[in-house]
Design a protein around this motif. Structure first.
Motif, PDB file in Angstrom:
ATOM      1  N   PHE A   1      -7.674  24.397  -9.615  1.00 24.51           N
ATOM      2  CA  PHE A   1      -7.770  23.876  -8.251  1.00 24.51           C
ATOM      3  C   PHE A   1      -6.430  23.973  -7.521  1.00 24.51           C
ATOM      4  N   GLY A   2      -5.478  24.709  -8.111  1.00 22.36           N
ATOM      5  CA  GLY A   2      -4.150  24.786  -7.526  1.00 22.36           C
ATOM      6  C   GLY A   2      -3.257  23.633  -7.918  1.00 22.36           C
ATOM      7  N   GLY A   3      -3.680  22.852  -8.908  1.00 22.34           N
ATOM      8  CA  GLY A   3      -2.905  21.721  -9.388  1.00 22.34           C
ATOM      9  C   GLY A   3      -2.013  22.084 -10.559  1.00 22.34           C
ATOM     10  N   PRO A   4      -1.436  21.092 -11.202  1.00 21.12           N
ATOM     11  CA  PRO A   4      -0.471  21.347 -12.274  1.00 21.12           C
ATOM     12  C   PRO A   4      -1.111  21.910 -13.542  1.00 21.12           C
ATOM     13  N   GLU A   5      -0.389  22.765 -14.208  1.00 23.75           N
ATOM     14  CA  GLU A   5      -0.828  23.321 -15.486  1.00 23.75           C
ATOM     15  C   GLU A   5      -0.877  22.221 -16.545  1.00 23.75           C
ATOM     16  N   GLY A   6      -1.870  22.312 -17.411  1.00 19.80           N
ATOM     17  CA  GLY A   6      -1.962  21.415 -18.549  1.00 19.80           C
ATOM     18  C   GLY A   6      -2.613  20.070 -18.270  1.00 19.80           C
ATOM     19  N   VAL A   7      -2.926  19.765 -17.009  1.00 18.06           N
ATOM     20  CA  VAL A   7      -3.572  18.489 -16.668  1.00 18.06           C
ATOM     21  C   VAL A   7      -5.071  18.724 -16.577  1.00 18.06           C
ATOM     22  N   VAL A   8      -5.819  17.937 -17.348  1.00 22.97           N
ATOM     23  CA  VAL A   8      -7.281  18.063 -17.380  1.00 22.97           C
ATOM     24  C   VAL A   8      -7.900  16.692 -17.120  1.00 22.97           C
ATOM     25  N   ILE A   9      -8.760  16.618 -16.120  1.00 16.79           N
ATOM     26  CA  ILE A   9      -9.592  15.421 -15.938  1.00 16.79           C
ATOM     27  C   ILE A   9     -10.830  15.628 -16.801  1.00 16.79           C
TER      28      ILE A   9
ATOM     29  N   ILE B   1       0.821  -1.212   0.000  1.00 15.97           N
ATOM     30  CA  ILE B   1       0.000   0.000   0.000  1.00 15.97           C
ATOM     31  C   ILE B   1       0.853   1.258   0.000  1.00 15.97           C
ATOM     32  N   HIS B   2       1.845   1.325   0.876  1.00 12.22           N
ATOM     33  CA  HIS B   2       2.596   2.572   1.016  1.00 12.22           C
ATOM     34  C   HIS B   2       3.680   2.728  -0.041  1.00 12.22           C
ATOM     35  N   GLY B   3       4.240   1.624  -0.517  1.00 13.33           N
ATOM     36  CA  GLY B   3       5.157   1.724  -1.645  1.00 13.33           C
ATOM     37  C   GLY B   3       4.433   2.239  -2.871  1.00 13.33           C
ATOM     38  N   GLU B   4       3.236   1.732  -3.088  1.00 12.56           N
ATOM     39  CA  GLU B   4       2.435   2.190  -4.226  1.00 12.56           C
ATOM     40  C   GLU B   4       2.004   3.639  -4.044  1.00 12.56           C
ATOM     41  N   ALA B   5       1.648   4.014  -2.813  1.00  9.62           N
ATOM     42  CA  ALA B   5       1.268   5.399  -2.538  1.00  9.62           C
ATOM     43  C   ALA B   5       2.422   6.346  -2.839  1.00  9.62           C
ATOM     44  N   ALA B   6       3.636   5.939  -2.491  1.00 15.08           N
ATOM     45  CA  ALA B   6       4.806   6.770  -2.774  1.00 15.08           C
ATOM     46  C   ALA B   6       5.008   6.934  -4.278  1.00 15.08           C
ATOM     47  N   ARG B   7       4.781   5.849  -5.024  1.00 19.77           N
ATOM     48  CA  ARG B   7       4.931   5.932  -6.488  1.00 19.77           C
ATOM     49  C   ARG B   7       3.871   6.853  -7.089  1.00 19.77           C
ATOM     50  N   ILE B   8       2.681   6.838  -6.530  1.00 13.45           N
ATOM     51  CA  ILE B   8       1.628   7.750  -6.995  1.00 13.45           C
ATOM     52  C   ILE B   8       2.047   9.201  -6.745  1.00 13.45           C
ATOM     53  N   ARG B   9       2.542   9.468  -5.538  1.00 14.54           N
ATOM     54  CA  ARG B   9       2.971  10.840  -5.218  1.00 14.54           C
ATOM     55  C   ARG B   9       4.112  11.302  -6.112  1.00 14.54           C
ATOM     56  N   GLU B  10       5.048  10.398  -6.414  1.00 12.38           N
ATOM     57  CA  GLU B  10       6.201  10.754  -7.247  1.00 12.38           C
ATOM     58  C   GLU B  10       5.773  11.220  -8.634  1.00 12.38           C
ATOM     59  N   ARG B  11       4.622  10.761  -9.087  1.00 13.45           N
ATOM     60  CA  ARG B  11       4.147  11.112 -10.425  1.00 13.45           C
ATOM     61  C   ARG B  11       3.383  12.436 -10.442  1.00 13.45           C
ATOM     62  N   GLY B  12       3.249  13.058  -9.277  1.00 14.91           N
ATOM     63  CA  GLY B  12       2.577  14.348  -9.223  1.00 14.91           C
ATOM     64  C   GLY B  12       1.312  14.298  -8.401  1.00 14.91           C
ATOM     65  N   PRO B  13       0.694  15.452  -8.169  1.00 13.13           N
ATOM     66  CA  PRO B  13      -0.493  15.524  -7.312  1.00 13.13           C
ATOM     67  C   PRO B  13      -1.715  14.811  -7.876  1.00 13.13           C
ATOM     68  N   VAL B  14      -1.746  14.639  -9.195  1.00 10.77           N
ATOM     69  CA  VAL B  14      -2.835  13.901  -9.844  1.00 10.77           C
ATOM     70  C   VAL B  14      -2.228  13.139 -11.010  1.00 10.77           C
ATOM     71  N   THR B  15      -2.533  11.840 -11.084  1.00  9.54           N
ATOM     72  CA  THR B  15      -1.894  11.015 -12.110  1.00  9.54           C
ATOM     73  C   THR B  15      -2.833   9.895 -12.555  1.00  9.54           C
ATOM     74  N   PRO B  16      -2.736   9.477 -13.808  1.00  6.12           N
ATOM     75  CA  PRO B  16      -3.582   8.366 -14.280  1.00  6.12           C
ATOM     76  C   PRO B  16      -3.166   7.047 -13.629  1.00  6.12           C
TER      77      PRO B  16
END
Length: 413
Positions: free
Chosen positions: A307-315, A16-31
């Motif tokens: 929302f204060g997130g990264p430029e160019g990222v659109v959900i 769980i936490h290794g995967e959570a770290a990998r998610i964070r490394e990819r930015g605040p929002v990631t596919p």
């Protein structure tokens, strides 16, 4: 901006936490890719997540706002099907959510929750007496099985008026809901078992209503009040039974494990330097009982920069969103470089483990109360409590949603 390749989520939740770290490394929002190739956006930034969870352009209703559901691409065999298919306040949006939540909220007022304290203390004492007897015989005790599970199950069972003989069956099917690597056959079988058990409960309460939440919900359905359909009745019970114990089981399990593996932190609470409430909040932060919560959906295109997130990222409109609570709870941008560390003296213990906004968990005060009472009673009763196995022998539950251990074997002294 070109969308990055999605990070594939391990359905079994083995790290769980290794995967959570990998998610964070990819930015605040990631596919990310969920079981069976279903795609979503994982949001791990606490600030960004809070903004999204309170924005009316983010829905929980797949029937209205999830393109894959609307197009018939989500099969009943999908391991997360129950999470999105139910028709209750968990998956409701706007006025529908307010209507359904109002039917349940009266059972979880601060006054009603506080009034449960003596009963929770009584249940905890009874369980600890049984555990003490096993300990006198020199047995290793599985605290998850003998303490963390039965306490919240009994509390929610009494609130809902569940017959004792239904307890084992309902526990089994709730475990199945959180089993995110289940086979298609297991998913459909568990779904049928769950609704069969709930059908029996509703039939019983229609014959013999009582002073319980199930009877109150049936009255809202049967007494000419068209605000609650039969499916909504059953699915509200699904939510109450599932959410009413699984998260508290994990909270207690994780808090006990954290204290046993961090004796310096246990010393803080035993000395009175911190309160049991501090232990509970820090445990909720560092070990979110629900690691990732499915799903929300974009009602329209959402530019993350707004929302204060990264430029160019659109959900995109109709795309799914996964609230990555385990990743958010250890975010170094909020909690510092020691965000992974369990520290009951930490000043900022704010977390999102019970959600945020209109979908904030109604049962959060009850879960906290159960954990406060249970932890204090356990460690007062067994001051020499210790793990019976090495830390690396403990196995996680088979889920990327539920964050806890399969068992928590201990010796009482």
């Amino acid at each position: 901006m070109e969308r990055p390749r999605p990070l594939v989520i391990d359905p079994a939740g083995r790290d769980i936490h290794g995967e959570a770290a990998r998610i964070r490394e990819r930015g605040p929002v990631t596919p990310v890719e969920l079981p069976d190739g279903v795609h979503a956006w994982a949001v791990s930034s606490p600030d960004l997540l809070k903004r999204l969870l309170t924005d009316p352009r983010v829905s929980k209703d797949p029937r209205r706002h999830w393109t894959q559901w609307i197009n018939g691409e989500i099969a009943p065999e999908w391991p997360l099907f129950t999470w999105v298919a139910v028709q209750n306040m968990f998956t409701a949006y706007g006025g529908e959510h307010k209507r359904l939540r109002s039917l349940v909220s009266k059972a979880f007022t601060a006054r009603r929750t506080a009034a449960l304290r003596p009963r929770i203390e009584e249940i905890a004492a009874t369980l600890l007496d049984r555990i003490e007897e096993a300990g006198r015989q020199g047995q290793v005790v599985d605290l998850r099985e003998e303490f963390c599970y039965p306490l919240p199950i009994r509390v929610i069972s009494e609130l809902l008026g569940l017959p004792e003989e239904q307890g084992a069956e309902l526990r089994a099917v709730v475990d199945g809901v959180f089993h995110t690597s289940a086979t298609p056959e297991e998913v459909t079988h568990n779904y049928a078992r769950f609704y069969a058990a709930l059908g029996e409960l509703v039939a019983l309460k229609r014959r013999s209503p009582g002073d319980d939440l199930t009877s109150a919900l049936i009255a809202a359905r049967d007494d000419g009040d068209t605000r609650l359909s039969e499916q909504e009745l059953l699915d509200t019970l699904v939510l109450m039974i599932s959410a009413g114990h699984e998260t508290t089981v994990n909270l207690m399990d994780n808090a006990i494990h954290l204290l046993l593996t961090h004796p310096d932190q246990l010393a803080h609470v035993r000395s009175g330097r911190v309160l049991w409430e501090d232990v509970v909040e820090e445990a909720l932060r560092v070990e979110a009982p629900v690691a990732g919560l499915p799903l929300r959906y974009a009602v329209e295109d959402l530019k993350m920069s707004e929302f204060g997130g990264p430029e160019g990222v659109v959900i995109g409109k109709g795309e799914a969103i996964l609230a990555a609570y385990a990743a958010a709870g250890r975010h170094p941008g909020k909690y510092g470089e020691d965000a992974d560390r369990f520290d009951v003296t930490r000043i900022d213990k704010e977390h999102l483990s019970f959600g945020h906004g209109v979908h904030f968990c109604l049962g959060a005060p009850l879960g906290r109360l159960e954990a406060h009472i249970a932890l204090r009673a356990l460690f007062d009763c067994f001051p020499g409590l210790r793990l019976a196995v090495s830390n690396d022998e403990l196995e996680p539950v088979d889920s990327f949603i539920s964050n806890g251990h399969r068992s928590l074997p201990v010796r009482l002294a």
